[in-house]
Design an enzyme around this catalytic site. Sequence first.
Site, PDB file in Angstrom:
ATOM      1  N   TYR A  25      -2.632   5.416  -5.197  1.00  0.00           N
ATOM      2  CA  TYR A  25      -2.045   4.308  -5.969  1.00  0.00           C
ATOM      3  C   TYR A  25      -1.746   4.776  -7.402  1.00  0.00           C
ATOM      4  O   TYR A  25      -0.653   4.543  -7.929  1.00  0.00           O
ATOM      5  CB  TYR A  25      -3.015   3.125  -5.984  1.00  0.00           C
ATOM      6  CG  TYR A  25      -2.527   1.943  -6.806  1.00  0.00           C
ATOM      7  CD1 TYR A  25      -1.476   1.144  -6.376  1.00  0.00           C
ATOM      8  CD2 TYR A  25      -3.139   1.616  -8.025  1.00  0.00           C
ATOM      9  CE1 TYR A  25      -1.030   0.059  -7.133  1.00  0.00           C
ATOM     10  CE2 TYR A  25      -2.702   0.536  -8.787  1.00  0.00           C
ATOM     11  CZ  TYR A  25      -1.650  -0.237  -8.336  1.00  0.00           C
ATOM     12  OH  TYR A  25      -1.205  -1.313  -9.086  1.00  0.00           O
ATOM     13  N   GLY A  56       9.277  -8.234  -3.889  1.00  0.00           N
ATOM     14  CA  GLY A  56       7.902  -8.692  -3.642  1.00  0.00           C
ATOM     15  C   GLY A  56       7.612 -10.009  -4.349  1.00  0.00           C
ATOM     16  O   GLY A  56       6.562 -10.165  -4.975  1.00  0.00           O
ATOM     17  N   SER A 115       1.274   0.226 -13.866  1.00  0.00           N
ATOM     18  CA  SER A 115      -0.122  -0.197 -14.031  1.00  0.00           C
ATOM     19  C   SER A 115      -0.821   0.721 -15.025  1.00  0.00           C
ATOM     20  O   SER A 115      -0.432   1.883 -15.205  1.00  0.00           O
ATOM     21  CB  SER A 115      -0.838  -0.099 -12.683  1.00  0.00           C
ATOM     22  OG  SER A 115      -2.218  -0.283 -12.850  1.00  0.00           O
ATOM     23  N   THR A 145       4.709 -13.689  -3.370  1.00  0.00           N
ATOM     24  CA  THR A 145       3.328 -13.981  -3.784  1.00  0.00           C
ATOM     25  C   THR A 145       3.041 -13.306  -5.123  1.00  0.00           C
ATOM     26  O   THR A 145       3.880 -12.551  -5.639  1.00  0.00           O
ATOM     27  CB  THR A 145       2.322 -13.510  -2.693  1.00  0.00           C
ATOM     28  OG1 THR A 145       1.008 -13.932  -3.054  1.00  0.00           O
ATOM     29  CG2 THR A 145       2.320 -11.997  -2.531  1.00  0.00           C
ATOM     30  N   GLY A 146       1.852 -13.577  -5.666  1.00  0.00           N
ATOM     31  CA  GLY A 146       1.355 -12.843  -6.830  1.00  0.00           C
ATOM     32  C   GLY A 146       2.264 -12.877  -8.054  1.00  0.00           C
ATOM     33  O   GLY A 146       2.913 -13.889  -8.350  1.00  0.00           O
ATOM     34  N   ILE A 147       2.294 -11.758  -8.751  1.00  0.00           N
ATOM     35  CA  ILE A 147       3.033 -11.635 -10.009  1.00  0.00           C
ATOM     36  C   ILE A 147       4.534 -11.843  -9.789  1.00  0.00           C
ATOM     37  O   ILE A 147       5.210 -12.494 -10.592  1.00  0.00           O
ATOM     38  CB  ILE A 147       2.750 -10.238 -10.615  1.00  0.00           C
ATOM     39  CG1 ILE A 147       1.259 -10.110 -10.954  1.00  0.00           C
ATOM     40  CG2 ILE A 147       3.611  -9.980 -11.842  1.00  0.00           C
ATOM     41  CD1 ILE A 147       0.792  -8.676 -11.206  1.00  0.00           C
TER      42      ILE A 147
HETATM   43  N1  LIG Z   1      -2.866  -7.343  -9.516  1.00  0.00           N
HETATM   44  C1  LIG Z   1      -3.166  -6.467 -10.455  1.00  0.00           C
HETATM   45  O1  LIG Z   1      -4.278  -6.478 -11.028  1.00  0.00           O
HETATM   46  C2  LIG Z   1      -2.160  -5.433 -10.855  1.00  0.00           C
HETATM   47  C3  LIG Z   1      -2.520  -4.525 -11.879  1.00  0.00           C
HETATM   48  C4  LIG Z   1      -1.611  -3.559 -12.250  1.00  0.00           C
HETATM   49  C5  LIG Z   1      -0.365  -3.488 -11.638  1.00  0.00           C
HETATM   50  N2  LIG Z   1      -0.046  -4.370 -10.654  1.00  0.00           N
HETATM   51  C6  LIG Z   1       1.289  -4.244 -10.014  1.00  0.00           C
HETATM   52  O2  LIG Z   1       1.913  -5.500  -9.963  1.00  0.00           O
HETATM   53  C7  LIG Z   1       2.854  -5.529  -8.868  1.00  0.00           C
HETATM   54  C8  LIG Z   1       2.698  -6.833  -8.095  1.00  0.00           C
HETATM   55  O3  LIG Z   1       1.406  -6.839  -7.532  1.00  0.00           O
HETATM   56  P1  LIG Z   1       0.570  -8.188  -7.255  1.00  0.00           P
HETATM   57  O4  LIG Z   1      -0.696  -8.049  -7.996  1.00  0.00           O
HETATM   58  O5  LIG Z   1       1.397  -9.381  -7.429  1.00  0.00           O
HETATM   59  O6  LIG Z   1       0.216  -7.936  -5.702  1.00  0.00           O
HETATM   60  P2  LIG Z   1       0.465  -8.836  -4.383  1.00  0.00           P
HETATM   61  O7  LIG Z   1       0.050 -10.234  -4.642  1.00  0.00           O
HETATM   62  O8  LIG Z   1      -0.171  -8.080  -3.275  1.00  0.00           O
HETATM   63  O9  LIG Z   1       2.060  -8.786  -4.238  1.00  0.00           O
HETATM   64  C9  LIG Z   1       2.685  -7.601  -3.845  1.00  0.00           C
HETATM   65  C10 LIG Z   1       4.062  -7.927  -3.314  1.00  0.00           C
HETATM   66  O10 LIG Z   1       4.674  -6.695  -2.868  1.00  0.00           O
HETATM   67  C11 LIG Z   1       5.190  -6.921  -1.557  1.00  0.00           C
HETATM   68  N3  LIG Z   1       5.297  -5.707  -0.766  1.00  0.00           N
HETATM   69  C12 LIG Z   1       4.312  -4.883  -0.352  1.00  0.00           C
HETATM   70  N4  LIG Z   1       4.818  -3.931   0.449  1.00  0.00           N
HETATM   71  C13 LIG Z   1       6.159  -4.157   0.529  1.00  0.00           C
HETATM   72  C14 LIG Z   1       7.222  -3.546   1.226  1.00  0.00           C
HETATM   73  N5  LIG Z   1       7.027  -2.497   2.046  1.00  0.00           N
HETATM   74  N6  LIG Z   1       8.475  -4.029   1.089  1.00  0.00           N
HETATM   75  C15 LIG Z   1       8.692  -5.120   0.304  1.00  0.00           C
HETATM   76  N7  LIG Z   1       7.714  -5.765  -0.358  1.00  0.00           N
HETATM   77  C16 LIG Z   1       6.465  -5.287  -0.237  1.00  0.00           C
HETATM   78  C17 LIG Z   1       4.210  -7.912  -0.939  1.00  0.00           C
HETATM   79  O11 LIG Z   1       4.780  -8.509   0.221  1.00  0.00           O
HETATM   80  P3  LIG Z   1       3.819  -9.053   1.421  1.00  0.00           P
HETATM   81  O12 LIG Z   1       3.149 -10.284   0.901  1.00  0.00           O
HETATM   82  O13 LIG Z   1       4.761  -9.295   2.552  1.00  0.00           O
HETATM   83  O14 LIG Z   1       2.847  -7.947   1.700  1.00  0.00           O
HETATM   84  C18 LIG Z   1       4.042  -8.865  -2.104  1.00  0.00           C
HETATM   85  O15 LIG Z   1       5.142  -9.738  -2.162  1.00  0.00           O
HETATM   86  C19 LIG Z   1       2.583  -4.269  -8.047  1.00  0.00           C
HETATM   87  O16 LIG Z   1       3.558  -3.301  -8.337  1.00  0.00           O
HETATM   88  C20 LIG Z   1       1.218  -3.799  -8.563  1.00  0.00           C
HETATM   89  O17 LIG Z   1       1.051  -2.407  -8.449  1.00  0.00           O
HETATM   90  C21 LIG Z   1      -0.908  -5.347 -10.254  1.00  0.00           C
END
Ligand SMILES: NC(=O)c1ccc[n+]([C@@H]2O[C@H](COP(=O)([O-])OP(=O)(O)OC[C@H]3O[C@@H](n4cnc5c(N)ncnc54)[C@H](OP(=O)(O)O)[C@@H]3O)[C@@H](O)[C@H]2O)c1
Length: 300
Positions: free
Chosen positions: A184, A30, A159, A33-35
């Site tokens: 989640y 993943g 998380s 984008t994002g983290i």
């Molecule tokens: N943001 C927060 O506040 C927060 C807080 C606690 C924990 N987290 C954790 O941090 C991690 C990264 O999250 P983020 O905030 O960076 O979110 P994000 O910007 O939505 O990024 C999520 C990534 O996961 C990918 N993904 C989703 N479904 C997938 C699949 N079926 N197969 C392969 N890749 C997939 C997405 O790809 P697409 O772009 O193609 O959908 C994207 O690259 C996650 O595990 C999340 O639970 C985040």
Amino acid sequence: MCCFWSIGIVLKEYSKSTARLEGKVVIVTGANTGIGKETARDLAQRGARVIIACRDIAKAEAAASEIRAETGNQQVIVRKLDLADTKSIREFAEKFLAEEKELHILINNAGVMLCPYSKTADGFEMHLGVNHLGHFLLTFLLLERLKQCAPARIVNVSSLAHHGGRIRFHDLHGEKSYNRGLAYCHSKLANVLFTRELARRLQGTKVTANVLHPGSVYSELVRHSFVMTWLWKIFSFFLKTPCEGAQTSIYCAVAEELDSVTGQYFSDCQPAYVSPRGRDDETAKKLWSVSCELLGIQWD
Ligand SMILES: NC(=O)c1ccc[n+]([C@@H]2O[C@H](COP(=O)([O-])OP(=O)(O)OC[C@H]3O[C@@H](n4cnc5c(N)ncnc54)[C@H](OP(=O)(O)O)[C@@H]3O)[C@@H](O)[C@H]2O)c1
């Protein structure tokens, strides 16, 4: 570039390691984008060969070319991985093992949140399927390579939401009752329990497994909820940027002082409090065997 203006205290929490990663191979799931993208960018900057494992190749290529241009590291490679489909996970692993001789760091970062009720290609509830089972299978398929290349690290992105989770063995796929927020939380608790049991099983192998909370991060994670999307926009000033949110993942991946630290939960680049359910060894063992059964694998 990373900005540290949104939350002042983040400056203290920044991963300060100057570790270089030339010759090291890293997978970040993943990372388009994002983290995940910011984690990949940092590790590429340190000289690693970074495999960006994503389901959307166009988005992943755009992220990879941006990282290559910014870091000057041409060893940023895109590979297809859909964690909602075990066939795709197996194909990814097969191709990776055929193409790459080494693997030193596996960052299980990808995740979904607040999805309307849906199932993966294999019939698993989406949060459990992508966030837990997909990464469980991926780790299983790549573990021998990590062991051969030890010292190696597995970093699981969970998380703070794991505090609200339960492992509902009687209804793992939410068929009797479903709440997308709780689904989640359950999957993030599964990340914590998986790491705990994995670290226990990996004792003596020089492969470590740690898990983390990245903070509340302004990313696309809330995309499935209109309300949360607006709340995230309104409160974005108080949230971490993705670059700030990546710091604990980077810390767990590279910090020299964590060389032999395993089975720990981190937040803000330091050990953090794990919920009592996240410390339940019996549930961790049961989840392990149920996960193996669901995936049709033997992982002793
Ligand atoms: N943001 C927060 O506040 C927060 C807080 C606690 C924990 N987290 C954790 O941090 C991690 C990264 O999250 P983020 O905030 O960076 O979110 P994000 O910007 O939505 O990024 C999520 C990534 O996961 C990918 N993904 C989703 N479904 C997938 C699949 N079926 N197969 C392969 N890749 C997939 C997405 O790809 P697409 O772009 O193609 O959908 C994207 O690259 C996650 O595990 C999340 O639970 C985040």
